[in-house]
Structures are given as C-alpha cells and as structure tokens.
Design an enzyme around this catalytic site. Structure first.
Site, PDB file in Angstrom:
ATOM      1  N   SER A   1      -2.822  11.254   1.059  1.00  0.00           N
ATOM      2  CA  SER A   1      -3.442  10.660   2.243  1.00  0.00           C
ATOM      3  C   SER A   1      -2.721  11.040   3.526  1.00  0.00           C
ATOM      4  O   SER A   1      -3.355  11.197   4.568  1.00  0.00           O
ATOM      5  CB  SER A   1      -3.498   9.136   2.091  1.00  0.00           C
ATOM      6  OG  SER A   1      -4.414   8.790   1.069  1.00  0.00           O
TER       7      SER A   1
ATOM      8  N   GLU B   1      -1.602  13.785   4.397  1.00  0.00           N
ATOM      9  CA  GLU B   1      -2.046  15.105   4.836  1.00  0.00           C
ATOM     10  C   GLU B   1      -3.499  15.150   5.305  1.00  0.00           C
ATOM     11  O   GLU B   1      -3.978  16.205   5.735  1.00  0.00           O
ATOM     12  CB  GLU B   1      -1.829  16.130   3.715  1.00  0.00           C
ATOM     13  CG  GLU B   1      -0.372  16.412   3.421  1.00  0.00           C
ATOM     14  CD  GLU B   1       0.322  15.330   2.598  1.00  0.00           C
ATOM     15  OE1 GLU B   1       1.542  15.178   2.749  1.00  0.00           O
ATOM     16  OE2 GLU B   1      -0.362  14.620   1.812  1.00  0.00           O
TER      17      GLU B   1
ATOM     18  N   CYS C   1      -6.539   7.156  -0.786  1.00  0.00           N
ATOM     19  CA  CYS C   1      -6.236   5.846  -1.341  1.00  0.00           C
ATOM     20  C   CYS C   1      -4.726   5.655  -1.370  1.00  0.00           C
ATOM     21  O   CYS C   1      -4.005   6.483  -1.927  1.00  0.00           O
ATOM     22  CB  CYS C   1      -6.809   5.734  -2.753  1.00  0.00           C
ATOM     23  SG  CYS C   1      -6.423   4.177  -3.574  1.00  0.00           S
TER      24      CYS C   1
ATOM     25  N   ILE D   1      -2.012   2.681  -2.424  1.00  0.00           N
ATOM     26  CA  ILE D   1      -1.885   1.398  -3.127  1.00  0.00           C
ATOM     27  C   ILE D   1      -0.491   0.840  -2.888  1.00  0.00           C
ATOM     28  O   ILE D   1       0.507   1.554  -3.023  1.00  0.00           O
ATOM     29  CB  ILE D   1      -2.164   1.571  -4.637  1.00  0.00           C
ATOM     30  CG1 ILE D   1      -3.599   2.106  -4.834  1.00  0.00           C
ATOM     31  CG2 ILE D   1      -1.976   0.243  -5.371  1.00  0.00           C
ATOM     32  CD1 ILE D   1      -3.928   2.500  -6.257  1.00  0.00           C
TER      33      ILE D   1
ATOM     34  N   ASP E   1       6.380  -1.332  -4.172  1.00  0.00           N
ATOM     35  CA  ASP E   1       7.508  -2.242  -3.955  1.00  0.00           C
ATOM     36  C   ASP E   1       8.337  -1.918  -2.717  1.00  0.00           C
ATOM     37  O   ASP E   1       9.272  -2.642  -2.400  1.00  0.00           O
ATOM     38  CB  ASP E   1       8.433  -2.207  -5.182  1.00  0.00           C
ATOM     39  CG  ASP E   1       7.760  -2.766  -6.413  1.00  0.00           C
ATOM     40  OD1 ASP E   1       6.871  -3.625  -6.268  1.00  0.00           O
ATOM     41  OD2 ASP E   1       8.129  -2.336  -7.527  1.00  0.00           O
ATOM     42  N   THR E   2       7.984  -0.822  -2.020  1.00  0.00           N
ATOM     43  CA  THR E   2       8.780  -0.428  -0.856  1.00  0.00           C
ATOM     44  C   THR E   2       7.892  -0.385   0.386  1.00  0.00           C
ATOM     45  O   THR E   2       6.661  -0.442   0.283  1.00  0.00           O
ATOM     46  CB  THR E   2       9.402   0.967  -1.079  1.00  0.00           C
ATOM     47  OG1 THR E   2       8.344   1.940  -1.072  1.00  0.00           O
ATOM     48  CG2 THR E   2      10.178   1.030  -2.388  1.00  0.00           C
TER      49      THR E   2
ATOM     50  N   HIS F   1       7.022   2.062   2.010  1.00  0.00           N
ATOM     51  CA  HIS F   1       6.304   3.341   2.053  1.00  0.00           C
ATOM     52  C   HIS F   1       4.822   3.133   2.368  1.00  0.00           C
ATOM     53  O   HIS F   1       4.240   3.864   3.179  1.00  0.00           O
ATOM     54  CB  HIS F   1       6.489   4.055   0.708  1.00  0.00           C
ATOM     55  CG  HIS F   1       5.846   5.394   0.638  1.00  0.00           C
ATOM     56  ND1 HIS F   1       4.646   5.601   0.011  1.00  0.00           N
ATOM     57  CD2 HIS F   1       6.242   6.605   1.111  1.00  0.00           C
ATOM     58  CE1 HIS F   1       4.319   6.867   0.097  1.00  0.00           C
ATOM     59  NE2 HIS F   1       5.268   7.508   0.761  1.00  0.00           N
TER      60      HIS F   1
ATOM     61  N   ARG G   1     -13.669  -0.825  -4.949  1.00  0.00           N
ATOM     62  CA  ARG G   1     -14.184  -0.259  -3.703  1.00  0.00           C
ATOM     63  C   ARG G   1     -14.519   1.228  -3.828  1.00  0.00           C
ATOM     64  O   ARG G   1     -14.919   1.861  -2.851  1.00  0.00           O
ATOM     65  CB  ARG G   1     -13.156  -0.482  -2.587  1.00  0.00           C
ATOM     66  CG  ARG G   1     -13.105  -1.945  -2.188  1.00  0.00           C
ATOM     67  CD  ARG G   1     -11.787  -2.345  -1.561  1.00  0.00           C
ATOM     68  NE  ARG G   1     -11.810  -3.756  -1.185  1.00  0.00           N
ATOM     69  CZ  ARG G   1     -11.584  -4.768  -2.009  1.00  0.00           C
ATOM     70  NH1 ARG G   1     -11.325  -4.535  -3.299  1.00  0.00           N
ATOM     71  NH2 ARG G   1     -11.644  -6.017  -1.584  1.00  0.00           N
TER      72      ARG G   1
END
Length: 164
Positions: A65, A67, A89, A91, A94-95, A97, A136
């Site tokens: 994504s 890019e 997409c 998702i 835990d960070t 990012h 979605r």
C-alpha cells in the site's frame, strides 16, 4: 454496530454514470493479496458493467500500500489516464507501523491527485482485523473496490464535464 449487516456498496441512491469513454488505471498492492485481489475484481467488474472497455483499463501491481502513491504518479506521468484507483489493505498490528503507513498512503494519494489535477481514488482498507477486511472485500459489507470504481467514474466524468 450500525453497519454490522449492511452492505456498504449500495449505489441505488446515486447515478454512477458511464465509463464508456474513460481510461482508468487501477494500481493494486500485492501485499494482503487475498484482500486486494477481491478489491481488484470488484473494481474491474464495475468498470466493465458501466461500459469501460478492457483495453481502457490498465492494471498496475505495486509491492504494498505504501507504494500506491508512487504507482499512481508513474502512470499519470507517462500516460493519458482519466482516473486512477488505488487499492490496498493495511491491517492493524502490534506496532505503530499501521498508523504511519495509513497516514502516508492517504497523504500520498491526495498529493498525486493535486499534482496532476486528476481523480486519484483512495480504495485502501484500513482495518483492525483480517475478518473486517474480508467483510469489505466482497463480504457482508460489500466490496470497497466497487465503491472506488464508482467514485473514479463519477469524478472522471465530472472533470470532463467541467473542462468541457
């Protein structure tokens, strides 16, 4: 949840318009391919349904994504395109990012649209879970790829009308 059982891809209240004379590029992320391939299929099928010819739909794959903006920029710099649909997409993990990528992609897509004065459509899912993404990308909440294609058609036709 208000949208728990509602398809978000309901176009019954709008006129999508014709894609007959439009050239559309779809830039799609390879990362999370299970999701992005469904988004791509939804976008492509809606464009065809609205009259676009397969020859006027160009599909460009990028790694992820992040890019998408670069891919949109490259295609608009090198070809006449009426609109670009960016599909991806991201998702939640835990960070942080997730936050950085989502903000960068949203900003990048906007910047490319402004740079070229062309519709560049944000069709990127930003979900907490894989399940939400699947819902979605052709699941109970419709297909966000279809929505992005409908938006591209509307914006490209509006741009052509205003330019005369």
């Amino acid at each position: 949840m208000a949208t728990q059982f509602k398809s978000l891809s309901d176009f019954s209240h709008i006129t999508v318009g014709s894609a007959v004379d439009l050239t559309i590029a779809i830039v799609v992320a390879q990362w999370n391919a299970q999701i992005t391939s469904s988004l791509l299929e939804g976008a492509y099928q809606l464009l065809i349904k609205q009259g676009a010819s397969a020859e006027n739909i160009q599909i460009i794959e990028v790694p992820g994504s992040y890019e998408l903006s670069s891919g949109a920029d490259i295609i608009l710099r090198n070809q006449h395109i009426d609109a670009v649909i960016c599909l991806g997409c991201v998702i939640q993990g835990d960070t942080p990012h997730f936050t950085f990528i989502c903000e960068a992609v949203a900003h990048g897509v906007t910047q490319v649209a402004l740079k070229y004065n062309k519709p560049v459509i944000f069709g990127v899912l930003t979900t907490n879970t894989l399940e939400q993404a699947l819902e979605r990308a052709g699941g109970i909440h419709g297909n966000k790829g279809e929505e992005a294609a409908a938006t591209a058609i509307q914006m490209a036709n509006m741009s052509k009308t205003i330019k005369g």
